[in-house]
Scaffold this motif. Structure first.
Motif, PDB file in Angstrom:
ATOM      1  N   ASP A 154       0.828  -1.205   0.000  1.00 60.28           N
ATOM      2  CA  ASP A 154       0.000   0.000   0.000  1.00 60.28           C
ATOM      3  C   ASP A 154       0.863   1.255   0.000  1.00 60.28           C
ATOM      4  OD1 ASP A 154      -2.221  -1.502  -0.002  1.00 60.28           O
ATOM      5  OD2 ASP A 154      -2.715  -1.218   2.109  1.00 60.28           O
ATOM      6  N   LYS A 155       0.360   2.272  -0.698  1.00 55.59           N
ATOM      7  CA  LYS A 155       0.965   3.597  -0.642  1.00 55.59           C
ATOM      8  C   LYS A 155       0.045   4.493   0.170  1.00 55.59           C
ATOM      9  CE  LYS A 155       3.177   3.101  -5.156  1.00 55.59           C
ATOM     10  NZ  LYS A 155       3.327   3.662  -6.517  1.00 55.59           N
ATOM     11  N   PRO A 156       0.540   5.090   1.259  1.00 50.43           N
ATOM     12  CA  PRO A 156      -0.342   5.888   2.110  1.00 50.43           C
ATOM     13  C   PRO A 156      -0.928   7.079   1.362  1.00 50.43           C
ATOM     14  CG  PRO A 156       1.958   6.269   2.663  1.00 50.43           C
ATOM     15  CD  PRO A 156       1.947   5.134   1.694  1.00 50.43           C
ATOM     16  N   SER A 157      -2.248   7.294   1.568  1.00 49.66           N
ATOM     17  CA  SER A 157      -2.913   8.431   0.941  1.00 49.66           C
ATOM     18  C   SER A 157      -2.687   9.690   1.776  1.00 49.66           C
ATOM     19  CB  SER A 157      -4.413   8.161   0.830  1.00 49.66           C
ATOM     20  OG  SER A 157      -4.964   7.898   2.104  1.00 49.66           O
ATOM     21  N   GLU A 158      -2.867  10.831   1.140  1.00 50.34           N
ATOM     22  CA  GLU A 158      -2.682  12.100   1.829  1.00 50.34           C
ATOM     23  C   GLU A 158      -3.766  12.292   2.885  1.00 50.34           C
ATOM     24  OE1 GLU A 158      -2.388  15.329  -0.867  1.00 50.34           O
ATOM     25  OE2 GLU A 158      -1.091  14.257  -2.266  1.00 50.34           O
ATOM     26  N   GLU A 159      -3.383  12.936   3.977  1.00 47.51           N
ATOM     27  CA  GLU A 159      -4.322  13.187   5.073  1.00 47.51           C
ATOM     28  C   GLU A 159      -5.458  14.071   4.559  1.00 47.51           C
ATOM     29  OE1 GLU A 159      -5.881  12.558   8.705  1.00 47.51           O
ATOM     30  OE2 GLU A 159      -4.014  11.706   7.921  1.00 47.51           O
ATOM     31  N   GLY A 160      -6.682  13.641   4.884  1.00 46.25           N
ATOM     32  CA  GLY A 160      -7.854  14.416   4.488  1.00 46.25           C
ATOM     33  C   GLY A 160      -8.304  14.166   3.073  1.00 46.25           C
ATOM     34  N   LYS A 161      -7.591  13.344   2.314  1.00 45.18           N
ATOM     35  CA  LYS A 161      -7.965  13.022   0.948  1.00 45.18           C
ATOM     36  C   LYS A 161      -8.538  11.611   0.886  1.00 45.18           C
ATOM     37  CE  LYS A 161      -6.591  16.788  -1.187  1.00 45.18           C
ATOM     38  NZ  LYS A 161      -7.520  17.654  -1.970  1.00 45.18           N
ATOM     39  N   LEU A 162      -9.410  11.411  -0.055  1.00 45.29           N
ATOM     40  CA  LEU A 162     -10.015  10.097  -0.264  1.00 45.29           C
ATOM     41  C   LEU A 162      -9.886   9.752  -1.734  1.00 45.29           C
ATOM     42  CD1 LEU A 162     -11.634   7.654   0.661  1.00 45.29           C
ATOM     43  CD2 LEU A 162     -13.730   8.989   0.344  1.00 45.29           C
ATOM     44  N   CYS A 163      -9.028   8.771  -2.048  1.00 40.66           N
ATOM     45  CA  CYS A 163      -8.783   8.374  -3.429  1.00 40.66           C
ATOM     46  C   CYS A 163      -9.630   7.142  -3.750  1.00 40.66           C
ATOM     47  CB  CYS A 163      -7.298   8.069  -3.650  1.00 40.66           C
ATOM     48  SG  CYS A 163      -6.881   7.704  -5.363  1.00 40.66           S
ATOM     49  N   ILE A 164     -10.454   7.255  -4.769  1.00 41.09           N
ATOM     50  CA  ILE A 164     -11.375   6.183  -5.149  1.00 41.09           C
ATOM     51  C   ILE A 164     -10.990   5.672  -6.530  1.00 41.09           C
ATOM     52  CG2 ILE A 164     -13.769   5.594  -5.679  1.00 41.09           C
ATOM     53  CD1 ILE A 164     -14.650   7.623  -3.647  1.00 41.09           C
ATOM     54  N   GLY A 165     -10.872   4.370  -6.646  1.00 36.35           N
ATOM     55  CA  GLY A 165     -10.595   3.745  -7.934  1.00 36.35           C
ATOM     56  C   GLY A 165     -11.888   3.411  -8.659  1.00 36.35           C
ATOM     57  N   LEU A 166     -11.940   3.709  -9.938  1.00 35.26           N
ATOM     58  CA  LEU A 166     -13.101   3.410 -10.775  1.00 35.26           C
ATOM     59  C   LEU A 166     -12.736   2.263 -11.711  1.00 35.26           C
ATOM     60  CD1 LEU A 166     -14.186   7.054 -11.715  1.00 35.26           C
ATOM     61  CD2 LEU A 166     -15.000   5.653  -9.814  1.00 35.26           C
ATOM     62  N   ASP A 249      -2.650  -1.808 -15.490  1.00 37.06           N
ATOM     63  CA  ASP A 249      -2.042  -2.306 -14.252  1.00 37.06           C
ATOM     64  C   ASP A 249      -3.015  -2.086 -13.102  1.00 37.06           C
ATOM     65  OD1 ASP A 249      -0.485  -3.201 -12.209  1.00 37.06           O
ATOM     66  OD2 ASP A 249       1.259  -1.944 -12.672  1.00 37.06           O
ATOM     67  N   SER A 250      -3.951  -2.988 -12.941  1.00 37.85           N
ATOM     68  CA  SER A 250      -4.959  -2.842 -11.891  1.00 37.85           C
ATOM     69  C   SER A 250      -4.344  -2.944 -10.502  1.00 37.85           C
ATOM     70  CB  SER A 250      -6.046  -3.905 -12.058  1.00 37.85           C
ATOM     71  OG  SER A 250      -5.501  -5.210 -11.932  1.00 37.85           O
ATOM     72  N   ARG A 251      -3.254  -3.713 -10.372  1.00 38.06           N
ATOM     73  CA  ARG A 251      -2.627  -3.844  -9.050  1.00 38.06           C
ATOM     74  C   ARG A 251      -2.027  -2.521  -8.587  1.00 38.06           C
ATOM     75  NH1 ARG A 251       1.490  -8.476  -8.830  1.00 38.06           N
ATOM     76  NH2 ARG A 251       1.972  -7.812 -10.956  1.00 38.06           N
ATOM     77  N   GLN A 252      -1.496  -1.743  -9.524  1.00 37.13           N
ATOM     78  CA  GLN A 252      -0.980  -0.427  -9.157  1.00 37.13           C
ATOM     79  C   GLN A 252      -2.118   0.465  -8.664  1.00 37.13           C
ATOM     80  OE1 GLN A 252       0.890   1.742 -12.352  1.00 37.13           O
ATOM     81  NE2 GLN A 252       0.889   3.658 -11.215  1.00 37.13           N
ATOM     82  N   VAL A 253      -3.258   0.400  -9.343  1.00 34.48           N
ATOM     83  CA  VAL A 253      -4.412   1.194  -8.907  1.00 34.48           C
ATOM     84  C   VAL A 253      -4.870   0.752  -7.531  1.00 34.48           C
ATOM     85  CG1 VAL A 253      -6.783   1.854  -9.460  1.00 34.48           C
ATOM     86  CG2 VAL A 253      -5.113   1.568 -11.294  1.00 34.48           C
ATOM     87  N   ILE A 254      -4.967  -0.555  -7.321  1.00 36.41           N
ATOM     88  CA  ILE A 254      -5.445  -1.079  -6.031  1.00 36.41           C
ATOM     89  C   ILE A 254      -4.524  -0.637  -4.900  1.00 36.41           C
ATOM     90  CG2 ILE A 254      -5.831  -3.198  -4.714  1.00 36.41           C
ATOM     91  CD1 ILE A 254      -6.729  -4.518  -7.336  1.00 36.41           C
ATOM     92  N   SER A 255      -3.216  -0.574  -5.151  1.00 31.38           N
ATOM     93  CA  SER A 255      -2.280  -0.188  -4.095  1.00 31.38           C
ATOM     94  C   SER A 255      -2.384   1.297  -3.747  1.00 31.38           C
ATOM     95  CB  SER A 255      -0.845  -0.525  -4.523  1.00 31.38           C
ATOM     96  OG  SER A 255      -0.427   0.312  -5.588  1.00 31.38           O
ATOM     97  N   ARG A 256      -2.886   2.116  -4.658  1.00 31.72           N
ATOM     98  CA  ARG A 256      -2.908   3.561  -4.442  1.00 31.72           C
ATOM     99  C   ARG A 256      -4.224   4.081  -3.893  1.00 31.72           C
ATOM    100  NH1 ARG A 256      -1.247   6.368  -9.882  1.00 31.72           N
ATOM    101  NH2 ARG A 256      -1.848   8.157  -8.590  1.00 31.72           N
TER     102      ARG A 256
END
Length: 590
Positions: A154-166, A249-256
């Protein structure tokens, strides 16, 4: 040893075939691995190109080559002394047919039930429940769990941000209908929650030109949608935000990402195994990738209501669309049915993903349910390696008589008689009343018997964990068949209606002849099995209990078996057909 793998789905090729071949390349370098891409109406056209890039495959056969083999064409490789056929996608019939052509054992990795598994020698499953059901039907089955590549870091997301994969899908025919609604959903969510950002996952089976074409010519499925333009590695939504695009590369998306919105598919298992919360969007307006009869139904155009109904019916049969929900047997990841508006899906996303603690708890629960896909892949590889050494069973070596054939296909024989009977039906009000009265008694007999016997009496293989002698089984040995007899008699009585007496007698003769042939064969097969399994206990039961017609004074010997209300759930599809038949006969009243 030769291993022939069947597959065709983009998700299955990238998530199952590629990692399994990678494992085998290290563990069994002497094996020859062949990939047979099977015909698929929903293919993207890039499956062969992707398959050729998988290291470790000896050869790849495209759908045309596989189709020729299935239809009896020349085999591209000779039969080896050791070999097996492995189902990892496509239609279950494809792998079984290839196993017949080469004379190899046939095995599969299954995430859902199909009646065709009974013809396989062994089946590895994702869930224990499916393995138990197949075992009751006489198939060697073993749960191995979720399979796939090892989980990404996993790559940590920025504080206060919510990253959603489509994840709008990898099949071009479906992507044409789903991409526009996904863009509209992202626009609405960004307006409601500005802290949200989005990543659009594009499958390796979707080229840049194909994505451009879909953006310019989207499909209209009656759901609100937005258009956009491709600018470098981003999609600019008209009147909305720009979405980052990650290619292939779906795995890259899933990790982010922190969470995901997707449609039914293999990636629901990958996302869940990575511990990411997800929501699955469903719509009866979007085509469903299916084979066999489902492929024919998808091609019936001009009647949208019919397609919507069959899609709804398909989802009802499947019970759950997401792999973690199937594995758990309950709704863990939300599955949201979308009509013309997307607000119901947008509300579910905000409610599920907006609360960080709730989102993290859902992700952890999903990861626990799915387990480590790398470990599951190792178990699957071991299971398949052992499958080659097992004796062949269900379909390839055991020779069965014509009675066994009728027993396995008794539903098909019943349909072959019922369809022309209903087509020729000329009921009147009096015959309909008489017929439905008999059928109601017959269906009650079925429900009473099923409450005691459970699901295993409905399978295509004989199975009996215990000898049931209580309830209706104390009155006759075959109460389910007696109920079917009353049902058939009721339908024939209603259908005969205003026909003259010679025609009525012919209809009853055909009905009774078919019942005698089918149920006489079924009873013979079942009695042979029960006599071998229970010996003198079953012979004593036969002496005191009639075979077919109930003896209303039941015997006084000790009875085994209890009525379980939950067993009646296995009758729901039969009840649906029962109601449709009688509604049709009512409609035909003259």
């Amino acid at each position: 040893m030769d291993v022939i793998i069947t597959s065709n789905s983009p998700g299955e090729l990238s998530a199952w075939v590629a990692p399994l071949v990678s494992v085998w390349r290290l563990q069994h370098p002497e094996w020859h691995l062949y990939l047979a891409l099977v015909p698929c109406p929903f293919a993207t056209g890039r499956e062969e190109e992707f398959a050729q890039s998988i290291e470790g495959l000896t050869a790849v056969w495209n759908p045309k080559q596989t189709g020729r083999i299935l239809l009896g064409g020349r085999l591209p490789i000779p039969r080896a002394e050791r070999g097996l056929v492995l189902y990892l996608g496509g239609d279950a019939w494809h792998a079984w047919r290839l196993a017949q052509r080469w004379g190899y054992p046939c095995t599969a990795y299954a995430v859902r039930y199909t009646w065709l598994w009974k013809f396989y020698d062994s089946v590895a499953t994702q869930s224990r429940e499916l393995a138990k059901r197949l075992t009751l039907e006489g198939v060697r089955a073993c749960p191995v769990g979720c399979v796939g590549w090892p989980l990404p870091q996993d790559k940590p997301s920025e504080e206060g941000k919510l990253c959603i994969g489509l994840f709008p899908g990898s099949r071009l025919m479906i992507l044409r209908y789903t991409l526009g609604p996904f863009l509209e959903l992202a626009k609405r969510l960004q307006q409601r929650c500005p802290e949200m950002s989005f990543i659009l996952a594009v499958s390796p089976f979707v080229s840049r030109d194909a994505l451009l074409d879909i953006l310019r010519h989207p499909g209209d499925c009656g759901i609100a949608q937005s258009s956009g333009s491709l600018c470098g590695d981003a999609v600019q939504i008209d009147g909305g935000p720009a979405l980052e695009v990650v290619w292939g590369d779906s795995r890259q998306v899933i990790s982010r990402i922190d969470a995901a919105i997707t449609i039914p598919g293999t990636n629901t298992g990958e996302i869940a195994a990575a511990g990411k919360a997800l929501i699955v969007g469903l719509s009866c307006n979007v085509p469903i990738p299916r084979g066999g009869l489902g492929w024919i139904l998808e091609r019936i155009s001009g009647w949208r209501k019919f397609q919507q109904f069959q899609h709804w019916f398909y989802y009802r049969q499947q019970r759950f669309a997401a792999q973690p929900n199937r594995r758990a047997g309950e709704m863990i990841a939300p599955e949201v049915v979308v009509g013309r508006e997307l607000n119901v899906l947008a509300d579910a996303v905000v409610n599920t993903f907006g609360d960080k603690e709730k989102r993290l708890a859902l992700g952890q629960r999903l990861a626990q349910i799915m387990g480590d896909p790398g470990e599951g892949m190792q178990k699957l590889a071991e299971f398949i390696a052992e499958a080659e050494m097992r004796p062949m069973s269900n379909s390839l070596k055991q020779k069965k008589g014509w009675q066994d054939f009728i027993f396995q296909w008794r539903g098909g024989f019943a349909a072959a008689v019922a369809v022309p009977l209903l087509y020729c039906a000329q009921p009147n009000w009096e015959s309909w009343q008489l017929g439905i009265s008999l059928a109601l008694v017959g269906e009650c007999c079925r429900l009473w018997a099923l409450g005691y016997s459970g699901e295993h009496t409905r399978g295509s293989e004989t199975a009996a964990p215990e000898l049931i002698t209580a309830g209706p089984f104390a009155l006759c040995r075959n109460p389910l068949y007696f109920g079917n007899f009353l049902n058939a008699l009721g339908v024939t009585s209603a259908a005969a209606g205003i026909w003259p007496w010679p025609v009525k007698l012919l209809m009853f003769a055909c009905c009774l002849g078919a019942l005698l042939l089918v149920y006489g064969s079924c009873i013979s097969v079942e009695e042979k099995y029960l006599a071998e399994k229970f010996g003198s206990l079953y012979r004593d039961y036969c002496q005191r209990t009639p075979r077919f017609l109930p003896a209303w004074r039941s015997h006084t010997a000790a009875r085994t078996g209890t009525f379980v209300w939950g067993n009646l759930a296995f009758e729901k599809m039969t009840l649906v057909w029962w109601l449709l038949i009688w509604a049709y006969l009512y409609w035909r009243i003259v």
